[in-house]
Enzyme design. Sequence first.
Site, PDB file in Angstrom:
ATOM      1  N   ASP A  25      12.027 -12.285   8.005  1.00  0.00           N
ATOM      2  CA  ASP A  25      11.731 -11.784   6.661  1.00  0.00           C
ATOM      3  C   ASP A  25      12.139 -12.888   5.685  1.00  0.00           C
ATOM      4  O   ASP A  25      13.314 -13.097   5.418  1.00  0.00           O
ATOM      5  CB  ASP A  25      12.535 -10.500   6.418  1.00  0.00           C
ATOM      6  CG  ASP A  25      12.341  -9.944   5.008  1.00  0.00           C
ATOM      7  OD1 ASP A  25      11.783 -10.660   4.158  1.00  0.00           O
ATOM      8  OD2 ASP A  25      12.767  -8.804   4.765  1.00  0.00           O
TER       9      ASP A  25
ATOM     10  N   GLU B 117     -10.410   0.828   0.949  1.00  0.00           N
ATOM     11  CA  GLU B 117      -9.679   1.086   2.198  1.00  0.00           C
ATOM     12  C   GLU B 117     -10.362   0.344   3.333  1.00  0.00           C
ATOM     13  O   GLU B 117     -11.593   0.307   3.424  1.00  0.00           O
ATOM     14  CB  GLU B 117      -9.655   2.595   2.492  1.00  0.00           C
ATOM     15  CG  GLU B 117      -8.644   3.319   1.632  1.00  0.00           C
ATOM     16  CD  GLU B 117      -8.526   4.801   1.954  1.00  0.00           C
ATOM     17  OE1 GLU B 117      -9.187   5.269   2.905  1.00  0.00           O
ATOM     18  OE2 GLU B 117      -7.777   5.489   1.243  1.00  0.00           O
TER      19      GLU B 117
ATOM     20  N   THR C 186       8.042 -10.957   0.498  1.00  0.00           N
ATOM     21  CA  THR C 186       7.537 -10.464  -0.772  1.00  0.00           C
ATOM     22  C   THR C 186       6.805 -11.626  -1.412  1.00  0.00           C
ATOM     23  O   THR C 186       6.895 -12.772  -0.964  1.00  0.00           O
ATOM     24  CB  THR C 186       8.675 -10.017  -1.710  1.00  0.00           C
ATOM     25  OG1 THR C 186       9.612 -11.089  -1.826  1.00  0.00           O
ATOM     26  CG2 THR C 186       9.373  -8.779  -1.184  1.00  0.00           C
TER      27      THR C 186
ATOM     28  N   TYR D 110     -11.491   1.004  -5.154  1.00  0.00           N
ATOM     29  CA  TYR D 110     -10.975   1.420  -3.843  1.00  0.00           C
ATOM     30  C   TYR D 110     -11.592   0.554  -2.761  1.00  0.00           C
ATOM     31  O   TYR D 110     -12.787   0.263  -2.812  1.00  0.00           O
ATOM     32  CB  TYR D 110     -11.352   2.888  -3.561  1.00  0.00           C
ATOM     33  CG  TYR D 110     -10.130   3.780  -3.539  1.00  0.00           C
ATOM     34  CD1 TYR D 110      -9.114   3.535  -2.629  1.00  0.00           C
ATOM     35  CD2 TYR D 110      -9.999   4.836  -4.430  1.00  0.00           C
ATOM     36  CE1 TYR D 110      -7.982   4.338  -2.627  1.00  0.00           C
ATOM     37  CE2 TYR D 110      -8.872   5.632  -4.428  1.00  0.00           C
ATOM     38  CZ  TYR D 110      -7.869   5.374  -3.510  1.00  0.00           C
ATOM     39  OH  TYR D 110      -6.746   6.143  -3.492  1.00  0.00           O
TER      40      TYR D 110
ATOM     41  N   LYS E 278       9.290 -13.300  -5.532  1.00  0.00           N
ATOM     42  CA  LYS E 278      10.608 -13.935  -5.731  1.00  0.00           C
ATOM     43  C   LYS E 278      10.386 -15.431  -5.916  1.00  0.00           C
ATOM     44  O   LYS E 278       9.774 -15.827  -6.905  1.00  0.00           O
ATOM     45  CB  LYS E 278      11.523 -13.578  -4.564  1.00  0.00           C
ATOM     46  CG  LYS E 278      11.773 -12.062  -4.448  1.00  0.00           C
ATOM     47  CD  LYS E 278      12.770 -11.721  -3.375  1.00  0.00           C
ATOM     48  CE  LYS E 278      13.095 -10.233  -3.372  1.00  0.00           C
ATOM     49  NZ  LYS E 278      12.317  -9.456  -2.401  1.00  0.00           N
TER      50      LYS E 278
ATOM     51  N   ARG F  36       4.309  -8.598  -7.919  1.00  0.00           N
ATOM     52  CA  ARG F  36       5.161  -7.822  -7.019  1.00  0.00           C
ATOM     53  C   ARG F  36       4.322  -7.358  -5.832  1.00  0.00           C
ATOM     54  O   ARG F  36       3.250  -6.769  -6.010  1.00  0.00           O
ATOM     55  CB  ARG F  36       5.725  -6.586  -7.731  1.00  0.00           C
ATOM     56  CG  ARG F  36       6.421  -6.874  -9.030  1.00  0.00           C
ATOM     57  CD  ARG F  36       7.244  -5.707  -9.485  1.00  0.00           C
ATOM     58  NE  ARG F  36       8.394  -5.583  -8.624  1.00  0.00           N
ATOM     59  CZ  ARG F  36       9.466  -6.390  -8.686  1.00  0.00           C
ATOM     60  NH1 ARG F  36       9.527  -7.346  -9.576  1.00  0.00           N
ATOM     61  NH2 ARG F  36      10.468  -6.227  -7.859  1.00  0.00           N
TER      62      ARG F  36
HETATM   63  N1  DSN Z   1      15.893  -5.856  -3.924  1.00  0.00           N
HETATM   64  C1  DSN Z   1      15.531  -7.176  -3.477  1.00  0.00           C
HETATM   65  C2  DSN Z   1      16.521  -8.191  -3.886  1.00  0.00           C
HETATM   66  O1  DSN Z   1      16.952  -8.115  -5.008  1.00  0.00           O
HETATM   67  O2  DSN Z   1      16.858  -9.078  -3.119  1.00  0.00           O
HETATM   68  C3  DSN Z   1      15.302  -7.164  -2.045  1.00  0.00           C
HETATM   69  O3  DSN Z   1      14.350  -6.199  -1.780  1.00  0.00           O
END
Ligand code: DSN
Length: 420
Positions: A201, A58, A227, A56, A230, A236
């Site tokens: 984003d 925080e 994110t 932990y 990707k 993730r």
């Molecule tokens: N669900 C994601 C995507 O597949 O683009 C975006 O959050």
Amino acid sequence: MHFITTQRLSTADETVFGILQREFTRQATHLEMIASENFTSPAVMEATGSIFTNKYAEGYPQKRYYGGCAYADEIEQLAIERLCEIFGCAYANVQPHSGSQANGAVYAALLNAGESLLGMDLQQGGHLTHGAKVSFSGKNYHAFSYGVGANGLIDYAQVMEVAKRVKPKILVCGASAYAREIDFAKFREIADAVGAILLADIAHIAGLVAADEHMSPFPYAHVVTSTTHKTLRGPRGGVIMTNDEAIAKKINAAIFPGIQGGPLLHVIAAKAVAFGEVLTPQWKAYAKQVKRNARVLSEVLLQRGFELVSGGTDNHLILVSLLGRDFSGEEASIALENAGITVNKNSVPNDTRSAKLTSGVRIGSAALTTLGMKEKEFRHIAHRIGDVLEEVHNTALHVKIKKELVALLQNFQLYGCATY
Ligand code: DSN
């Protein structure tokens, strides 16, 4: 005596191990073409499953609410520094558990309930958290949307017109299903014209931006979210970046204690590993190849008479429009899966079918490029996708194609091994 077993998963819990093994086999024997997925390195995965899962922490480095945080501080600081180096920014928060949490924290930091935001419409390529009515972003805030023109490209004149009309406090740019370059400079002009904060984003394109293969949101955006799993090819999770110290402070408070408790330090360790990989000279070659491979997909499918939203691609994905065809995105994605190709159904602009059926499939190149596939393989795969989409109900053909593609995958073995 220890009260935990020291056995490996394979003997400690055969049921869970069996499920993992089957998922490994699925990933290793299907062509992974979901545009938002990728294969992390074994090093990233090792860090995700590491000792930090026990801790932990925080708070933030040097400002924790728990003891024993010396190494937590070290790993989080390292992840922050690497992320700032990649994107050339001054402040980063690496704690968001996901991209949605990252966007939620930006709104929590900079908007009061009921204040307005303007983002890309979900059906036109935007994301749930850019103001969709079914998301917290559309429920808690006064959300407006813009979209694409008849040519499938963002209509910047329309964005300006809507922005002037609704005067959003935050203008959101970035997309989940948009195959073209996003012009952050134009978005900043629009934000400035109405006095809005610009949020970019870059969840989908972050790995390309990191390699200068897509325009950077800096210095145009006031705040940038992404994110990490990707095109960036990490674990993730989410991140938030800015060059504005006052915004950075508000965002840190919005993440913790605002919307999250303890950070996922094992994921932050894995983010640090992934960011280290992005900082290597090999990253540029990877990102270039991701784009080349997506372009080959688009060229073959266009030659074969398929319609692509926006008519092509500048990034890692294509969006095939099935408007006017007698089968849906749902049927297309099932047929492709039966042929060994994993994609997702996706709404297209002016879709005539529901979000459950859709009239599109979104196809990405990032994961197969990680396995080492190049133009030759993508040309071949694109033709097989064309074959399936021309005969969506021919299951015998799908089985035949799957056999052939599984054989192709033998040359690109996931993690170079046959078991998890
Ligand atoms: N669900 C994601 C995507 O597949 O683009 C975006 O959050």
